[in-house]
Design a protein around this motif. Structure first.
Motif, PDB file in Angstrom:
ATOM      1  N   UNK A  80       3.393 -47.996  23.069  1.00  0.00           N
ATOM      2  CA  UNK A  80       2.272 -47.303  22.430  1.00  0.00           C
ATOM      3  C   UNK A  80       1.651 -48.114  21.301  1.00  0.00           C
ATOM      4  N   UNK A  81       2.289 -49.193  20.914  1.00  0.00           N
ATOM      5  CA  UNK A  81       1.888 -49.924  19.703  1.00  0.00           C
ATOM      6  C   UNK A  81       0.619 -50.738  19.935  1.00  0.00           C
ATOM      7  N   UNK A  82      -0.339 -50.577  19.020  1.00  0.00           N
ATOM      8  CA  UNK A  82      -1.585 -51.342  19.033  1.00  0.00           C
ATOM      9  C   UNK A  82      -1.700 -52.044  17.678  1.00  0.00           C
ATOM     10  N   UNK A  83      -1.633 -53.352  17.701  1.00  0.00           N
ATOM     11  CA  UNK A  83      -1.553 -54.095  16.442  1.00  0.00           C
ATOM     12  C   UNK A  83      -1.947 -55.545  16.669  1.00  0.00           C
ATOM     13  N   UNK A 123      -8.084 -43.979  15.599  1.00  0.00           N
ATOM     14  CA  UNK A 123      -9.463 -44.454  15.778  1.00  0.00           C
ATOM     15  C   UNK A 123      -9.520 -45.894  16.273  1.00  0.00           C
ATOM     16  N   UNK A 124      -8.654 -46.187  17.230  1.00  0.00           N
ATOM     17  CA  UNK A 124      -8.636 -47.522  17.824  1.00  0.00           C
ATOM     18  C   UNK A 124      -8.050 -47.436  19.228  1.00  0.00           C
ATOM     19  N   UNK A 125      -8.748 -48.063  20.180  1.00  0.00           N
ATOM     20  CA  UNK A 125      -8.251 -48.157  21.554  1.00  0.00           C
ATOM     21  C   UNK A 125      -7.877 -46.759  22.068  1.00  0.00           C
ATOM     22  N   UNK A 126      -6.640 -46.597  22.561  1.00  0.00           N
ATOM     23  CA  UNK A 126      -6.233 -45.302  23.110  1.00  0.00           C
ATOM     24  C   UNK A 126      -5.422 -44.463  22.114  1.00  0.00           C
ATOM     25  N   UNK A 127      -5.471 -44.823  20.841  1.00  0.00           N
ATOM     26  CA  UNK A 127      -4.770 -44.075  19.807  1.00  0.00           C
ATOM     27  C   UNK A 127      -5.549 -42.805  19.455  1.00  0.00           C
ATOM     28  N   UNK A 128      -4.918 -41.863  18.733  1.00  0.00           N
ATOM     29  CA  UNK A 128      -5.639 -40.649  18.331  1.00  0.00           C
ATOM     30  C   UNK A 128      -6.936 -40.966  17.603  1.00  0.00           C
TER      31      UNK A 128
END
Length: 449
Positions: A180-183, A229-234
């Motif tokens: 799930x990590x977006x970084x 508020x980024x990619x597929x994040x909440x």
């Protein structure tokens, strides 16, 4: 022999001679000067690769003795918005101007401010904050020296373009999309391993890489983490789960170029609040730097396993209208020391890490000094180490890396309108320089390096 040269060629020779010889200067007295047509040279040292957080020496040569000039700086951000600053100066007796020795006589700032033309940049349109969206490209700052002072500087005598980068040579940028990590992970030159730091932004959301990219140049492996508020994040922060941050922390600790046994946390505003929550609930955190953070959970519920922190109450009647379209929200949050809002307090006394709090004493987003003091009291009451608290008079909420322009007001995503952030330009600029040094010293001490 020149009499036999054709007329057209004689005219050309005369023009060339006039261009090649500057007009003679006539100095009437120590403070007087006569205009010249000599071109001035603007220099920036060091001349090579320069990162945004590094100071430079700006100088002008080729002026008349004691000549009054105006220096002007400008840049356009990645969306085309213009930021400008200017200051009035007077050359020395040798016709040179060195901003490390010459005080500004007025303009966007006054006094001896070698980096004033950078930190004093102001947006052409009010309430716009300078952000760096793509750290792989530099900002180009145009520097100009113009003849004269008020009411309007005359012609341009010289100019230069100064590039300010966000990636030191050799720093590697690795996009992270793991589970799930977006970084984005920034690694210093070489093979490491390096002390690991997780950098968490405020309520602006998205993936903000600027601070992490600069800090990686100081010998740290820094992960800029997006959480909404980024990619597929909440899309918002109405319900956040610390399990997401725990997954990101485990990813960072498992990276072959990151040394353990724990990591550091760096957060500003809502990001600082989340760092306190992570330190309170999660294991594997050694040190945390909180920049103008809150001790209470703000904006939405925070979950971890079977525990939930509700958001602190908000009283919109306490919003102060500064002027039409601009408000002050310093008193909007309910007190966490009384009533049901005590349930929103982050249980910082559970934390096992060492804390550094960096506080702007003129923060108008919320009462950062009060929250830092309360956190200190709770930690000490439970036998924990007293945290280091560094307060900066005249500094507002948006304490960023050095030389980022002071932003007095801009849009607040949670409020939905522009708010004042507090601070005074020069004091805020000096606070950013010191805070940057302090957090590096803190992390090197507690994480190694």
């Amino acid at each position: 022999m020149i009499a036999f040269v054709p007329a057209a060629l004689r005219l050309s020779l005369t023009c060339w001679l006039r261009r090649s010889r500057p007009l003679q200067r006539k100095v009437v007295g120590p403070g007087a000067w006569m205009p010249t047509r000599m071109a001035a040279t603007v220099t920036v040292e060091p001349a090579g690769h320069c990162c945004w957080d590094e100071p430079v020496r700006i100088a002008v040569r080729g002026l008349a003795p004691h000549q009054p000039v105006t220096l002007r700086a400008s840049l356009r951000d990645e969306k085309g918005a213009l930021f400008r600053a200017h200051a009035r100066y007077r050359a020395d007796g040798g016709g040179e101007l060195d901003l490390e020795r010459a005080p500004a006589l007025g303009g966007s700032f006054a006094g001896l401010e070698p980096m004033g033309l950078i930190w004093a940049l102001e947006p052409e349109k009010p309430m716009r904050r300078l952000l760096k969206l793509d750290v792989q490209t530099p900002f180009a700052v145009e520097l100009e020296v113009l003849e004269g002072h008020e009411p309007e500087p005359r012609r341009v005598l010289g100019r230069a373009v100064h590039e300010r980068h966000f990636l030191r040579p050799g720093v590697r940028r690795e996009p992270v999309r793991a589970g799930r990590v977006r970084a984005t992970l920034f690694l210093p030159p070489g093979s490491g391993p390096y002390p690991g730091i997780m950098d968490i932004c405020g309520a602006g959301g998205g993936l903000q890489e600027c601070r992490a990219s600069l800090l990686a140049g100081k010998g740290f492996a820094v992960m800029a983490l997006a959480y909404f508020n980024y990619d597929d994040l909440p899309k918002n922060i109405k319900s956040l789960h610390l399990e997401y941050f725990e997954e990101a922390m485990n990813y960072l600790l498992s990276h072959p170029e990151v040394k353990g046994p724990g990591i550091g946390l760096l957060g500003h505003s809502k990001g600082g609040e989340l760092c306190m929550s992570m330190a309170s609930f999660l294991k594997g955190i050694t040190a945390a730097t909180i920049i103008n953070g809150s001790l209470v959970n703000v904006g939405g519920e925070l979950h971890y396993k079977d525990e939930t922190l509700p958001p602190v109450g908000v009283n919109s009647h306490r919003i102060k209208v500064v002027k039409e379209g601009l408000v002050d929200i310093i008193d909007i949050l309910n007190s966490p020391t009384e009533g049901p809002d005590q349930k929103s307090v982050i249980p910082v006394e559970r934390a096992e890490c060492t804390f550094l709090f960096l506080v702007g004493l003129d923060d108008h987003n919320w009462k950062s000094e009060f929250y830092a003091d309360e956190a200190s009291k709770r930690l000490q009451a439970h036998g924990k180490e007293k945290p280091q608290i560094i307060c900066y008079p005249g500094a507002g909420h948006l304490i960023e890396p050095p030389y980022f322009p002071f932003c007095p007001a801009s849009l607040h995503n949670l409020v939905g309108s522009p708010v004042i952030w507090g601070g005074e330009p020069r004091a805020h600029a000096m606070a950013q320089v010191d805070a940057w040094k302090q957090l590096q010293t803190f992390f090197h001490k507690h994480l190694g390096g």
